[in-house]
Enzyme design. Structure first.
Site, PDB file in Angstrom:
ATOM      1  N   TYR A 147      12.413   1.517   3.028  1.00 13.73           N
ATOM      2  CA  TYR A 147      10.931   0.398   2.970  1.00 13.73           C
ATOM      3  C   TYR A 147       9.713   0.708   2.621  1.00 13.73           C
ATOM      4  O   TYR A 147       8.707   0.997   1.806  1.00 13.73           O
ATOM      5  CB  TYR A 147      11.259  -0.750   3.957  1.00 13.73           C
ATOM      6  CG  TYR A 147      10.175  -1.676   3.838  1.00 13.73           C
ATOM      7  CD1 TYR A 147      10.359  -3.088   2.739  1.00 13.73           C
ATOM      8  CD2 TYR A 147       8.707  -1.856   5.045  1.00 13.73           C
ATOM      9  CE1 TYR A 147       9.459  -4.091   3.151  1.00 13.73           C
ATOM     10  CE2 TYR A 147       8.138  -3.057   5.003  1.00 13.73           C
ATOM     11  CZ  TYR A 147       8.000  -3.975   3.915  1.00 13.73           C
ATOM     12  OH  TYR A 147       7.524  -5.119   4.609  1.00 13.73           O
ATOM     13  N   LYS A 151       6.619   1.233   0.487  1.00 14.46           N
ATOM     14  CA  LYS A 151       4.997   0.605   0.755  1.00 14.46           C
ATOM     15  C   LYS A 151       4.196   1.588   1.160  1.00 14.46           C
ATOM     16  O   LYS A 151       2.850   1.236   0.832  1.00 14.46           O
ATOM     17  CB  LYS A 151       5.394  -0.158   1.989  1.00 14.46           C
ATOM     18  CG  LYS A 151       6.376  -1.369   1.611  1.00 14.46           C
ATOM     19  CD  LYS A 151       5.285  -2.517   1.285  1.00 14.46           C
ATOM     20  CE  LYS A 151       6.191  -3.931   0.785  1.00 14.46           C
ATOM     21  NZ  LYS A 151       5.171  -4.720   0.170  1.00 14.46           N
TER      22      LYS A 151
END
Ligand SMILES: NC(=O)c1ccc[n+]([C@@H]2O[C@H](COP(=O)([O-])OP(=O)(O)OC[C@H]3O[C@@H](n4cnc5c(N)ncnc54)[C@H](OP(=O)(O)O)[C@@H]3O)[C@@H](O)[C@H]2O)c1
Length: 240
Positions: A147, A151
């Site tokens: 993740y 991001k």
């Protein structure tokens, strides 16, 4: 940027921060909100907030043709919020390639696809793009490694979009929330901010023309520490 009388797109609007944003945009006097979701039926509750101003639009952000269709129906748009996101837990050495693809497809390519689809309308209307990132885009927590990487890539993309779109008169905002009380962190026991408070802070940041928005106490604290000594934050996160 003014919210009153704005025409706004929100991706991933059926729940969590996206739904809270729709509700708060209505309260701030937006004239039209296009609520986007993978499954239009999931938007019934959101549209019911104000059926005269909220329009349900089916759009998976990983599918450029969905977004092209949405853009052709929303030529009046002045604000686009790239909110849709996914989070898979796990370290980068253990995660399957499919997990990397899923996180990058939504969190990176979804942001790019949406920006490209709406750039012409935002240019014509001299509007703004708002990318919802995360405070862990600044420094990685290994248990959220996939993740984080998606991001952090989206953060870099946001800076490039800001440079490119500013030449066309389009503002680009980045939002770096800390933990928020939505389905994404369900089951994770830690202090979390309510989505409505995050939505209010995002709107306040846009109105104040604050390019980088830290919409909750934890993200503000982490940003201050990171700005003072980014290596200290990296080392601390590495132990979490
Ligand atoms: N919660 C947190 O602690 C936190 C912290 C920092 C940043 N953020 C970021 O804030 C944003 C919103 O997160 P949230 O907390 O509201 O999460 P959430 O409650 O899990 O909601 C995620 C939303 O994204 C949508 N979505 C996922 N994949 C999609 C796709 N391919 N196309 C279109 N929509 C898609 C989901 O739709 P479905 O219902 O169809 O799955 C849902 O509406 C995300 O970008 C997230 O990374 C969250």
């Amino acid at each position: 940027m003014k919210i009153e009388h704005a025409s706004i797109i929100v991706t991933g609007a059926n729940r969590g921060i996206g739904r809270a944003l729709v509700e708060r945009f209505v309260a701030h006097g937006a004239s039209r909100i296009y609520a986007l979701a993978r499954t239009a039926q999931d938007l019934a509750g959101v549209v019911a907030l104000d059926p005269s101003r909220i329009r349900a639009v089916q759009a998976d952000v990983t599918n450029p043709s969905d977004l092209a269709h949405a853009a052709s129906a929303a030529k009046d748009v002045t604000l686009v919020v790239n909110n849709a996101g996914v989070l898979d837990f796990g370290t980068v050495l253990e995660a399957e390639p499919a997990t990397f693809r899923r996180n990058f497809d939504v969190n990176f390519y979804g942001v790019l696809n949406t920006a490209k689809a709406f750039a012409p309308a935002l240019t014509a209307n001299q509007g703004a793009l708002i990318n919802v990132l995360t405070v862990v885009a600044l420094a990685s927590m290994p248990g959220l490694g996939v993740y984080n990487a998606s991001k952090a890539a989206a953060w870099s993309l946001t800076q490039s979009l800001r440079a490119d779109l500013s030449k066309r008169g389009v503002r680009v905002f980045s939002v770096f929330p800390g933990p928020v009380d939505t389905d994404m962190l369900r089951g994770v026991d830690m202090p979390k901010t309510a989505p409505v408070d995050v939505a209010n802070a995002i709107i306040a940041g846009i109105q104040a023309e604050q390019e980088d928005i830290f919409p909750d106490p934890m993200s503000q604290q982490i940003y201050s520490a990171w700005a003072a000594d980014h290596k200290a934050v990296e080392r601390k996160f590495a132990t979490m």
